[in-house]
Design a protein around this motif. Structure first.
Motif, PDB file in Angstrom:
ATOM      1  N   ASP A  15     -17.037  22.387  -3.784  1.00 11.84           N
ATOM      2  CA  ASP A  15     -16.262  23.198  -2.842  1.00 11.84           C
ATOM      3  C   ASP A  15     -15.283  22.375  -2.012  1.00 11.84           C
ATOM      4  O   ASP A  15     -14.309  22.905  -1.492  1.00 11.84           O
TER       5      ASP A  15
ATOM      6  N   ARG B  19     -11.320  23.627  -2.529  1.00 12.16           N
ATOM      7  CA  ARG B  19     -11.673  24.870  -3.210  1.00 12.16           C
ATOM      8  C   ARG B  19     -12.262  25.880  -2.227  1.00 12.16           C
ATOM      9  O   ARG B  19     -12.018  27.084  -2.341  1.00 12.16           O
ATOM     10  N   GLU B  22      -9.443  27.661  -0.520  1.00 12.13           N
ATOM     11  CA  GLU B  22      -8.774  28.625  -1.403  1.00 12.13           C
ATOM     12  C   GLU B  22      -9.586  29.913  -1.472  1.00 12.13           C
ATOM     13  O   GLU B  22      -9.043  31.028  -1.397  1.00 12.13           O
ATOM     14  N   LYS B  23     -10.926  29.756  -1.596  1.00 12.52           N
ATOM     15  CA  LYS B  23     -11.786  30.952  -1.671  1.00 12.52           C
ATOM     16  C   LYS B  23     -11.716  31.751  -0.380  1.00 12.52           C
ATOM     17  O   LYS B  23     -11.642  32.979  -0.401  1.00 12.52           O
ATOM     18  N   GLY B  26      -8.439  33.476  -0.051  1.00 15.35           N
ATOM     19  CA  GLY B  26      -8.426  34.581  -1.019  1.00 15.35           C
ATOM     20  C   GLY B  26      -9.239  35.779  -0.548  1.00 15.35           C
ATOM     21  O   GLY B  26      -8.875  36.926  -0.804  1.00 15.35           O
ATOM     22  N   ALA B  27     -10.335  35.514   0.165  1.00 12.46           N
ATOM     23  CA  ALA B  27     -11.224  36.595   0.611  1.00 12.46           C
ATOM     24  C   ALA B  27     -10.758  37.250   1.912  1.00 12.46           C
ATOM     25  O   ALA B  27     -11.370  38.227   2.364  1.00 12.46           O
TER      26      ALA B  27
END
Lengths: 242, 242
Positions: A15, B19, B22-23, B26-27
């Motif tokens: 992550d 990462r 990014e998640k 995105g959420a």
């Protein structure tokens, strides 16, 4: 020309991989690292030449990586956290020839990873001190702790305790209280921050159970303004009243 | 339940996005940030509700983000560097209700980003000090500098100089020399580390041209063992001879 990438992949879980790291690993023919850390790379090791060694072989790993680049192969040497803090960037630059193309990629350090899990304990001026006296005189470490207390810094501690030095953390916490930090000062301890096996301890200076602390733990002691707000350890941004 | 993500996207370029960030982005239904930083997000702002404000409105931005989450919308509040160091994590946790779901995501801080560009100047115990006296008494800042010198820490300086405080860095460098640091001590200065407009200055303590330093620069002063090796600023990992 071949490049040597020096990469700290962050606390462990993928992550915290950055895009720059993914690109560098992708561009490398050879990956060099401490055996357990290579597992964090997952499928990224496929079709790469892998050189992995045990804990005590840091210098050997650095030399192996440098040799690969000398042989014309672009190589990534992998550690956790940020490679520039108690990591591989220093020994690589000490050992490599001056004309080698070396790129150090910044990563998420263990103290910031731990801080994020505790809330916002750092937030203001802080010091980072390792309690490992393998390469640093113990007297200098204690002096740094005293200076950190005197300056009312937030203090983040690396390598707080191991089998070889079971009493270092206890001595340092006692020194902090001797130097005038009140027993109620917030302390956060994060073991395995951001990866499997993560444990978070929320406590205060005179109640730290050093037995729960190991060398994979980061210990954060607040400054005089730090407080607990529910589960969050919060250091305000300043000293003035808003 | 809606979540509030507190994100420091690193030095600026998307190369240092993780990462996890990014998640989270995105959420999120809503993205909140300082207007110029939103440009770093590129296409990620598409189909999101955007709340962006000017430099002086940090608290306003925090309140806006908290209000969005109260209204049931998962929201990311964006800053650069690591949100836990002089960033948004502190004010968010100070202002938000205790039962709000808040996730602080660690990022690449400006000092580690700058250090990576210089080589391995940090590597060992270090302090980070901001020279902004907006919320911290100037006397305390000077005391911290003195303690940092006394402890032979590597010193990283944030907010070294601005129009409103053109002489702070000069005063601090002079204090370091008064306190006994030799004029030949390596100093690295990185402006806009890891993003467009990056400039790197390699110098020594008695030759720093403070005119080249602005508030977007990070200044790193080595410890007593730091040296230049070609273009690389290197702090060895320890004090003992190998």
């Amino acid at each position: 020309m071949a490049t040597l990438y020096v990469i700290g992949i962050g606390p462990g879980g993928e992550d915290h991989f950055t895009r720059a790291m993914e690109k560098a690993i992708g561009a490398s023919e050879v990956l060099v690292g401490y055996t357990p850390y290579m597992a964090y790379l997952g499928d990224r090791v496929q079709n790469k030449e892998i050189i992995s060694t045990g804990m005590k072989s840091e210098i050997e790993r650095c030399k192996a990586a440098i040799d690969q680049v000398k042989a014309g192969k672009t190589t990534s040497i992998i550690s956790t956290g940020d490679a520039g803090l108690y990591g591989m960037a220093g020994p690589i630059l000490e050992l490599a020839p001056e004309d080698m193309d070396i790129q150090v990629l910044p990563g998420v350090s263990a103290n910031f990873a731990s801080a994020a899990r505790l809330g916002a304990p750092i937030m203001h001026d802080f010091v980072t001190i390792s309690l490992s006296d393998l390469l640093t005189p113990w007297e200098l470490i204690l002096k740094r702790v005293a200076m950190a207390v005197e300056g009312d810094f937030v203090i983040t501690i690396y390598n707080p305790r191991s089998k070889g030095r079971p009493n270092h953390l206890r001595q340092v916490l006692d020194l902090m209280m001797d130097r005038g930090i009140e027993g109620s000062r917030p302390v956060g301890i994060v073991k395995n921050a951001g990866r499997e096996g993560e444990v978070i301890y929320r406590t205060q200076l005179d109640q730290v159970d050093v037995e729960v602390v190991d060398m994979l733990s980061c210990v954060i002691i607040g400054n005089s303004k730090t407080y607990w707000k529910g589960d969050f350890m919060v250091t305000p941004r300043g000293y003035e009243n808003k």
